[in-house]
Design an enzyme around this catalytic site. Structure first.
Site, PDB file in Angstrom:
ATOM      1  N   HIS A 107      -3.191   7.213   2.385  1.00 53.77           N
ATOM      2  CA  HIS A 107      -3.619   5.910   1.866  1.00 53.77           C
ATOM      3  C   HIS A 107      -4.977   5.579   2.476  1.00 53.77           C
ATOM      4  CE1 HIS A 107      -3.876   1.779   0.850  1.00 53.77           C
ATOM      5  NE2 HIS A 107      -3.676   1.348   2.084  1.00 53.77           N
TER       6      HIS A 107
ATOM      7  N   ASN B 138     -10.151  -0.006  -0.373  1.00 53.87           N
ATOM      8  CA  ASN B 138      -8.687   0.020  -0.383  1.00 53.87           C
ATOM      9  C   ASN B 138      -8.188  -0.538  -1.716  1.00 53.87           C
ATOM     10  OD1 ASN B 138      -5.957  -0.328   0.006  1.00 53.87           O
ATOM     11  ND2 ASN B 138      -6.154  -1.304   2.016  1.00 53.87           N
TER      12      ASN B 138
ATOM     13  N   CYS C  37       0.813  -1.231   0.000  1.00 58.79           N
ATOM     14  CA  CYS C  37       0.000   0.000   0.000  1.00 58.79           C
ATOM     15  C   CYS C  37       0.839   1.272   0.000  1.00 58.79           C
ATOM     16  CB  CYS C  37      -0.948  -0.002   1.181  1.00 58.79           C
ATOM     17  SG  CYS C  37      -2.129  -1.352   1.074  1.00 58.79           S
TER      18      CYS C  37
HETATM   19  O1  UT7 Z   1      -3.808  -1.163   3.510  1.00 56.32           O
HETATM   20  C1  UT7 Z   1      -2.827  -1.906   4.132  1.00 56.32           C
HETATM   21  C2  UT7 Z   1      -2.856  -1.839   5.585  1.00 56.32           C
HETATM   22  N1  UT7 Z   1      -4.104  -2.362   6.109  1.00 56.32           N
HETATM   23  C3  UT7 Z   1      -4.732  -1.688   7.043  1.00 56.32           C
HETATM   24  O2  UT7 Z   1      -4.312  -0.625   7.436  1.00 56.32           O
HETATM   25  C4  UT7 Z   1      -5.941  -2.336   7.668  1.00 56.32           C
HETATM   26  C5  UT7 Z   1      -5.859  -2.254   9.170  1.00 56.32           C
HETATM   27  N2  UT7 Z   1      -6.922  -2.944   9.867  1.00 56.32           N
HETATM   28  C6  UT7 Z   1      -8.202  -2.521   9.841  1.00 56.32           C
HETATM   29  O3  UT7 Z   1      -8.543  -1.588   9.157  1.00 56.32           O
HETATM   30  C7  UT7 Z   1      -9.198  -3.203  10.739  1.00 56.32           C
HETATM   31  O4  UT7 Z   1      -8.492  -4.046  11.614  1.00 56.32           O
HETATM   32  C8  UT7 Z   1     -10.274  -4.014  10.003  1.00 56.32           C
HETATM   33  C9  UT7 Z   1     -11.253  -3.077   9.341  1.00 56.32           C
HETATM   34  C10 UT7 Z   1      -9.649  -4.951   8.993  1.00 56.32           C
HETATM   35  C11 UT7 Z   1     -11.082  -4.852  11.013  1.00 56.32           C
HETATM   36  O5  UT7 Z   1     -11.639  -4.002  12.008  1.00 56.32           O
HETATM   37  P1  UT7 Z   1     -11.423  -4.318  13.560  1.00 56.32           P
HETATM   38  O6  UT7 Z   1     -12.188  -3.320  14.301  1.00 56.32           O
HETATM   39  O7  UT7 Z   1      -9.962  -4.410  13.808  1.00 56.32           O
HETATM   40  O8  UT7 Z   1     -12.120  -5.719  13.705  1.00 56.32           O
HETATM   41  P2  UT7 Z   1     -11.498  -7.100  14.198  1.00 56.32           P
HETATM   42  O9  UT7 Z   1     -10.701  -7.725  13.137  1.00 56.32           O
HETATM   43  O10 UT7 Z   1     -10.856  -6.912  15.546  1.00 56.32           O
HETATM   44  O11 UT7 Z   1     -12.830  -7.923  14.404  1.00 56.32           O
HETATM   45  C12 UT7 Z   1     -13.817  -7.522  15.381  1.00 56.32           C
HETATM   46  C13 UT7 Z   1     -15.024  -8.435  15.254  1.00 56.32           C
HETATM   47  C14 UT7 Z   1     -14.647  -9.915  15.205  1.00 56.32           C
HETATM   48  O12 UT7 Z   1     -15.659 -10.629  15.884  1.00 56.32           O
HETATM   49  P3  UT7 Z   1     -15.397 -11.207  17.341  1.00 56.32           P
HETATM   50  O13 UT7 Z   1     -14.212 -12.090  17.245  1.00 56.32           O
HETATM   51  O14 UT7 Z   1     -15.166  -9.982  18.207  1.00 56.32           O
HETATM   52  O15 UT7 Z   1     -16.673 -11.913  17.644  1.00 56.32           O
HETATM   53  C15 UT7 Z   1     -14.690 -10.245  13.754  1.00 56.32           C
HETATM   54  O16 UT7 Z   1     -14.960 -11.605  13.509  1.00 56.32           O
HETATM   55  O17 UT7 Z   1     -15.688  -8.172  14.006  1.00 56.32           O
HETATM   56  C16 UT7 Z   1     -15.834  -9.379  13.280  1.00 56.32           C
HETATM   57  N3  UT7 Z   1     -15.766  -9.078  11.869  1.00 56.32           N
HETATM   58  C17 UT7 Z   1     -16.833  -8.751  11.122  1.00 56.32           C
HETATM   59  N4  UT7 Z   1     -18.135  -8.631  11.419  1.00 56.32           N
HETATM   60  C18 UT7 Z   1     -18.975  -8.282  10.446  1.00 56.32           C
HETATM   61  C19 UT7 Z   1     -14.673  -9.072  11.071  1.00 56.32           C
HETATM   62  N5  UT7 Z   1     -15.015  -8.752   9.825  1.00 56.32           N
HETATM   63  C20 UT7 Z   1     -16.352  -8.550   9.827  1.00 56.32           C
HETATM   64  C21 UT7 Z   1     -17.272  -8.203   8.833  1.00 56.32           C
HETATM   65  N6  UT7 Z   1     -18.558  -8.073   9.179  1.00 56.32           N
HETATM   66  N7  UT7 Z   1     -16.909  -7.981   7.556  1.00 56.32           N
END
Ligand code: UT7
Length: 329
Positions: free
Chosen positions: A256, A286, A116
């Site tokens: 980004h 993204n 990225c």
């Molecule tokens: O571009 C290159 C660099 N990349 C980035 O900068 C991305 C950085 N990371 C992020 O932007 C975020 O971590 C994400 C948007 C990918 C995820 O958001 P988050 O707030 O960190 O969520 P998480 O991965 O900690 O997941 C929280 C909960 C989980 O459920 P439990 O385990 O708490 O029950 C996930 O299973 O949200 C759940 N979850 C979803 N729920 C509904 C994960 N994806 C989804 C989804 N819809 N699509």
């Protein structure tokens, strides 16, 4: 002696027609519009459909538009650099293919792979050729067909990414505009958190690598989020300090587009109001190497000659970088 700087003298973008909405994703995986919008800021993304079309197709469309709008003949281009994480092939590189598609012949062209942060890396690289006087016109492309490496059964990643490309023309400037400074960094120990393991020399493609879904992008979102928030904000603040900029003298932050919350944290750290932050993550998601040029393309009509822009990115590798430039037109 007058200092030669590399100035962006034209910008163009391309996104494919097909729009994948949050509502459509709700039919594919266990997700919902509210979760996606509140956690990421994404409402829709564009997806490249069509047999045999790769990142080069979108890159070439962006370059064709760029040449047309800047009245530049393909034979006047001295070099083309393409930032991509989803090259059409392992080799030849996507930059070679784009040149062939748009009629840029007999010059050097190569890819840069910095995930990225690719566009910031590529601009940094391209600027050296202009500043030394070696080349007059260099094109930098950011193009990614992220849909080609996304597992549309994995809700953690499939909601994030989109396809697109952007291209910038760089020319010499002696009036004080152009790329003033850039900082690029990397830390390969971040590899386990964001990668596509299969298909390269460590794990060449086999039935097994495909069965294990190693040809798809893997991301430990929460870990990457922590590193992204810190490093993108830190490096943006560092380039500001180095160049005696403050929240008032920065006209635009061009971040980004990975997550609206990371963008807000970066703007906050820089003391830059959200009205001066380029954001289009809601429409494109993204697009990896293409996010920054797509922002510049979308906001082109708002930019004025001499505006202070800070570009900032963070991505797989880990890689990150920031670039300070004065807009050239
Ligand atoms: O571009 C290159 C660099 N990349 C980035 O900068 C991305 C950085 N990371 C992020 O932007 C975020 O971590 C994400 C948007 C990918 C995820 O958001 P988050 O707030 O960190 O969520 P998480 O991965 O900690 O997941 C929280 C909960 C989980 O459920 P439990 O385990 O708490 O029950 C996930 O299973 O949200 C759940 N979850 C979803 N729920 C509904 C994960 N994806 C989804 C989804 N819809 N699509």
């Amino acid at each position: 002696m007058t200092q030669i700087r590399a100035s962006i003298t034209g910008i163009h973008g391309y996104v494919p027609d097909y729009i994948l909405t949050n509502a459509e994703l709700e039919q594919m995986v266990a997700t919902n519009d509210e979760w996606i919008v509140s956690r990421t800021g994404i409402k829709e993304r564009h997806i490249l459909k069509g047999e045999g079309l790769g990142s080069s197709h979108m890159g070439a469309e962006a370059v064709k538009g760029l040449l047309k709008k800047t009245n530049t003949a393909p034979e006047d281009i001295d070099l083309l650099i393409c930032a991509t994480t989803t090259p059409d092939f392992i080799f030849p590189c996507t930059a070679n293919l784009i040149c062939d598609m748009v009629g840029i012949r007999n010059v050097g062209s190569f890819d840069i792979q910095a995930a990225c942060s690719g566009f910031v890396y590529a601009l940094t690289m391209a600027s050296q050729f202009i500043e030394t006087g070696k080349y007059k016109k260099v094109i930098v492309v950011g193009a990614d067909k992220m849909s080609s490496i996304v597992d549309y059964t994995d809700r953690k990643t499939c909601i994030l990414f989109g396809d697109g490309a952007g291209a910038a023309l760089l020319e010499a400037d002696t009036e004080g505009n152009g790329i003033i400074d850039s900082i690029i960094r990397s830390d390969g120990s971040g590899y386990p958190y964001l990668n596509q393991k299969g298909g390269g020399s460590r794990y060449p493609p086999t039935h097994e690598t495909v069965d294990q879904k190693m040809h798809y992008v893997f991301q430990d979102g929460a870990q990457v989020f922590k590193f992204a928030v810190k490093n993108m904000a830190d490096i943006a603040a560092e380039i500001m300090e180095k160049n005696q900029l403050d929240g008032h003298s920065v006209d635009w932050l061009v971040p980004h587009q990975a997550n609206r919350r990371i963008i807000e944290a970066t703007a906050n750290r820089m003391g830059v109001g959200m009205d001066k932050v380029m954001m289009n993550i809601d429409r494109y998601g993204n697009t990896t190497s293409a996010t920054i040029p797509l922002c510049l393309w979308d906001f082109e009509s708002k930019l004025k000659k001499g505006d202070n822009l800070v570009l900032a990115a963070f991505g797989g590798g880990f890689t990150w970088g920031a670039l300070y430039l004065k807009w050239g037109y």
